[in-house]
Design a protein around this motif. Structure first.
Motif, PDB file in Angstrom:
ATOM      1  N   MET A  31     113.159  74.986-123.162  1.00 15.26           N
ATOM      2  CA  MET A  31     112.666  76.055-122.284  1.00 15.26           C
ATOM      3  C   MET A  31     112.123  77.228-123.090  1.00 15.26           C
ATOM      4  O   MET A  31     111.052  77.749-122.782  1.00 15.26           O
ATOM      5  CB  MET A  31     113.791  76.558-121.363  1.00 15.26           C
ATOM      6  CG  MET A  31     114.120  75.648-120.217  1.00 15.26           C
ATOM      7  SD  MET A  31     115.261  76.389-119.010  1.00 15.26           S
ATOM      8  CE  MET A  31     116.719  76.680-119.976  1.00 15.26           C
ATOM      9  N   TRP A  32     112.843  77.625-124.122  1.00 10.79           N
ATOM     10  CA  TRP A  32     112.409  78.781-124.898  1.00 10.79           C
ATOM     11  C   TRP A  32     111.123  78.490-125.668  1.00 10.79           C
ATOM     12  O   TRP A  32     110.220  79.332-125.708  1.00 10.79           O
ATOM     13  CB  TRP A  32     113.512  79.246-125.838  1.00 10.79           C
ATOM     14  CG  TRP A  32     114.558  79.989-125.091  1.00 10.79           C
ATOM     15  CD1 TRP A  32     115.636  79.458-124.446  1.00 10.79           C
ATOM     16  CD2 TRP A  32     114.597  81.389-124.837  1.00 10.79           C
ATOM     17  NE1 TRP A  32     116.340  80.454-123.824  1.00 10.79           N
ATOM     18  CE2 TRP A  32     115.742  81.650-124.050  1.00 10.79           C
ATOM     19  CE3 TRP A  32     113.787  82.448-125.218  1.00 10.79           C
ATOM     20  CZ2 TRP A  32     116.086  82.920-123.646  1.00 10.79           C
ATOM     21  CZ3 TRP A  32     114.142  83.723-124.810  1.00 10.79           C
ATOM     22  CH2 TRP A  32     115.271  83.948-124.027  1.00 10.79           C
ATOM     23  N   TYR A  34     108.864  76.196-124.908  1.00 14.86           N
ATOM     24  CA  TYR A  34     107.796  75.982-123.931  1.00 14.86           C
ATOM     25  C   TYR A  34     107.217  77.308-123.439  1.00 14.86           C
ATOM     26  O   TYR A  34     106.001  77.506-123.437  1.00 14.86           O
ATOM     27  CB  TYR A  34     108.325  75.158-122.752  1.00 14.86           C
ATOM     28  CG  TYR A  34     107.301  74.966-121.659  1.00 14.86           C
ATOM     29  CD1 TYR A  34     106.270  74.045-121.808  1.00 14.86           C
ATOM     30  CD2 TYR A  34     107.355  75.716-120.484  1.00 14.86           C
ATOM     31  CE1 TYR A  34     105.322  73.879-120.814  1.00 14.86           C
ATOM     32  CE2 TYR A  34     106.412  75.553-119.485  1.00 14.86           C
ATOM     33  CZ  TYR A  34     105.398  74.636-119.659  1.00 14.86           C
ATOM     34  OH  TYR A  34     104.452  74.474-118.681  1.00 14.86           O
ATOM     35  N   PHE A  35     108.082  78.217-123.015  1.00 16.81           N
ATOM     36  CA  PHE A  35     107.573  79.494-122.508  1.00 16.81           C
ATOM     37  C   PHE A  35     107.012  80.365-123.627  1.00 16.81           C
ATOM     38  O   PHE A  35     106.066  81.124-123.414  1.00 16.81           O
ATOM     39  CB  PHE A  35     108.640  80.224-121.692  1.00 16.81           C
ATOM     40  CG  PHE A  35     108.804  79.631-120.333  1.00 16.81           C
ATOM     41  CD1 PHE A  35     107.846  79.830-119.360  1.00 16.81           C
ATOM     42  CD2 PHE A  35     109.886  78.828-120.044  1.00 16.81           C
ATOM     43  CE1 PHE A  35     107.970  79.251-118.105  1.00 16.81           C
ATOM     44  CE2 PHE A  35     110.026  78.247-118.795  1.00 16.81           C
ATOM     45  CZ  PHE A  35     109.058  78.466-117.819  1.00 16.81           C
ATOM     46  N   LEU A  38     103.542  79.241-124.016  1.00 18.09           N
ATOM     47  CA  LEU A  38     102.669  79.760-122.956  1.00 18.09           C
ATOM     48  C   LEU A  38     102.227  81.190-123.247  1.00 18.09           C
ATOM     49  O   LEU A  38     101.085  81.560-122.984  1.00 18.09           O
ATOM     50  CB  LEU A  38     103.368  79.695-121.598  1.00 18.09           C
ATOM     51  CG  LEU A  38     103.574  78.315-121.002  1.00 18.09           C
ATOM     52  CD1 LEU A  38     104.281  78.422-119.651  1.00 18.09           C
ATOM     53  CD2 LEU A  38     102.269  77.567-120.857  1.00 18.09           C
ATOM     54  N   TYR A  39     103.130  81.989-123.789  1.00 15.94           N
ATOM     55  CA  TYR A  39     102.752  83.358-124.153  1.00 15.94           C
ATOM     56  C   TYR A  39     101.752  83.365-125.311  1.00 15.94           C
ATOM     57  O   TYR A  39     100.845  84.185-125.334  1.00 15.94           O
ATOM     58  CB  TYR A  39     103.979  84.181-124.534  1.00 15.94           C
ATOM     59  CG  TYR A  39     104.834  84.584-123.365  1.00 15.94           C
ATOM     60  CD1 TYR A  39     104.281  85.077-122.192  1.00 15.94           C
ATOM     61  CD2 TYR A  39     106.214  84.477-123.433  1.00 15.94           C
ATOM     62  CE1 TYR A  39     105.068  85.451-121.122  1.00 15.94           C
ATOM     63  CE2 TYR A  39     107.017  84.864-122.364  1.00 15.94           C
ATOM     64  CZ  TYR A  39     106.426  85.344-121.219  1.00 15.94           C
ATOM     65  OH  TYR A  39     107.211  85.711-120.169  1.00 15.94           O
ATOM     66  N   ASP A  43      98.410  81.886-121.610  1.00 17.76           N
ATOM     67  CA  ASP A  43      98.407  81.264-120.292  1.00 17.76           C
ATOM     68  C   ASP A  43      98.188  82.351-119.238  1.00 17.76           C
ATOM     69  O   ASP A  43      98.944  83.317-119.171  1.00 17.76           O
ATOM     70  CB  ASP A  43      99.739  80.554-120.037  1.00 17.76           C
ATOM     71  CG  ASP A  43      99.780  79.891-118.680  1.00 17.76           C
ATOM     72  OD1 ASP A  43      99.014  78.935-118.476  1.00 17.76           O
ATOM     73  OD2 ASP A  43     100.583  80.342-117.839  1.00 17.76           O
ATOM     74  N   GLU A  46     101.308  83.232-116.861  1.00 23.72           N
ATOM     75  CA  GLU A  46     102.404  83.949-117.522  1.00 23.72           C
ATOM     76  C   GLU A  46     101.975  85.353-117.937  1.00 23.72           C
ATOM     77  O   GLU A  46     102.752  86.303-117.827  1.00 23.72           O
ATOM     78  CB  GLU A  46     102.900  83.158-118.743  1.00 23.72           C
ATOM     79  CG  GLU A  46     103.634  81.892-118.394  1.00 23.72           C
ATOM     80  CD  GLU A  46     104.877  82.143-117.572  1.00 23.72           C
ATOM     81  OE1 GLU A  46     105.636  83.087-117.860  1.00 23.72           O
ATOM     82  OE2 GLU A  46     105.113  81.381-116.615  1.00 23.72           O
ATOM     83  N   GLY A  65     106.274  85.721-127.282  1.00 27.08           N
ATOM     84  CA  GLY A  65     106.085  84.289-127.482  1.00 27.08           C
ATOM     85  C   GLY A  65     106.633  83.821-128.822  1.00 27.08           C
ATOM     86  O   GLY A  65     107.313  82.789-128.906  1.00 27.08           O
ATOM     87  N   HIS A  68     110.407  83.856-128.755  1.00 22.39           N
ATOM     88  CA  HIS A  68     110.917  82.733-127.956  1.00 22.39           C
ATOM     89  C   HIS A  68     110.908  81.441-128.777  1.00 22.39           C
ATOM     90  O   HIS A  68     111.890  80.693-128.775  1.00 22.39           O
ATOM     91  CB  HIS A  68     110.074  82.544-126.696  1.00 22.39           C
ATOM     92  CG  HIS A  68     110.492  83.374-125.541  1.00 22.39           C
ATOM     93  ND1 HIS A  68     110.509  84.740-125.568  1.00 22.39           N
ATOM     94  CD2 HIS A  68     110.911  83.017-124.302  1.00 22.39           C
ATOM     95  CE1 HIS A  68     110.916  85.194-124.401  1.00 22.39           C
ATOM     96  NE2 HIS A  68     111.163  84.165-123.609  1.00 22.39           N
ATOM     97  N   ASP A 111     112.232  84.892-107.753  1.00 24.22           N
ATOM     98  CA  ASP A 111     111.798  85.234-109.110  1.00 24.22           C
ATOM     99  C   ASP A 111     112.776  86.177-109.790  1.00 24.22           C
ATOM    100  O   ASP A 111     112.961  86.116-111.000  1.00 24.22           O
ATOM    101  CB  ASP A 111     110.411  85.883-109.096  1.00 24.22           C
ATOM    102  CG  ASP A 111     109.313  84.895-108.755  1.00 24.22           C
ATOM    103  OD1 ASP A 111     109.559  83.673-108.860  1.00 24.22           O
ATOM    104  OD2 ASP A 111     108.219  85.348-108.372  1.00 24.22           O
ATOM    105  N   ASP A 114     115.570  84.194-111.571  1.00 21.66           N
ATOM    106  CA  ASP A 114     115.246  83.209-112.601  1.00 21.66           C
ATOM    107  C   ASP A 114     116.012  83.457-113.902  1.00 21.66           C
ATOM    108  O   ASP A 114     116.562  82.516-114.479  1.00 21.66           O
ATOM    109  CB  ASP A 114     113.747  83.177-112.873  1.00 21.66           C
ATOM    110  CG  ASP A 114     112.977  82.401-111.823  1.00 21.66           C
ATOM    111  OD1 ASP A 114     113.618  81.722-110.998  1.00 21.66           O
ATOM    112  OD2 ASP A 114     111.728  82.480-111.824  1.00 21.66           O
TER     113      ASP A 114
END
Length: 139
Positions: A31-32, A34-35, A38-39, A43, A46, A65, A68, A111, A114
């Motif tokens: 998860m870390w 992946y996100f 995205l940063y 993306d 995001e 990012g 993460h 949200d 989350d």
């Protein structure tokens, strides 16, 4: 006979804890990373959430990012317990701040929770790894 059954149950319990630690830690690390990716790849979804909904400045999003990704990779480094403790501490601080940002930002009610859901996975990973270390097992 009774001692063998106790040892067998201990081995089974240790194996189950080891599998739980591997699964939860792998999921959290994924998860870390992946996100974080995205940063870093800008993306639009995001970045819109981080900038417009939460109010983060654009220049800070790539740094989030990178941290993460470093945290996710750092979680997977074996046999470095002190470093792992710091990674988990960083995750907890990040998630508490994310929850605070979500409470003060826009978005749906779901949200806002989350970060708490992610914190549950981080906590499960942390506890299962602590159990392994207490019993001198490793992943």
């Amino acid at each position: 006979m009774k001692a063998e059954q106790t040892i067998d149950k201990s081995v089974q319990s240790g194996r189950a804890t080891q599998i739980a630690a591997m699964v939860t830690t792998g999921l959290v690390a994924f998860m870390w990373v992946y996100f974080g990716r995205l940063y870093l790849i800008h993306d639009p979804g995001e970045w819109r959430i981080a900038n417009q909904q939460l109010g983060y400045p654009l220049y800070i999003i790539p740094l989030i990012g990178v941290t993460h990704i470093l945290g996710g990779v750092g979680l997977l480094i074996p046999n470095v317990p002190r470093f792992t403790e710091w990674v988990y501490a960083g995750f907890a601080i990040t998630l508490l701040l994310a929850f605070y940002s979500q409470l003060n930002g826009g978005g749906s009610t779901w949200d806002k929770f989350d970060p708490i859901l992610v914190m549950a996975f981080v906590f499960a990973s942390y506890v299962s790894r602590r159990c392994l270390r207490a019993n001198r097992w490793s992943i």
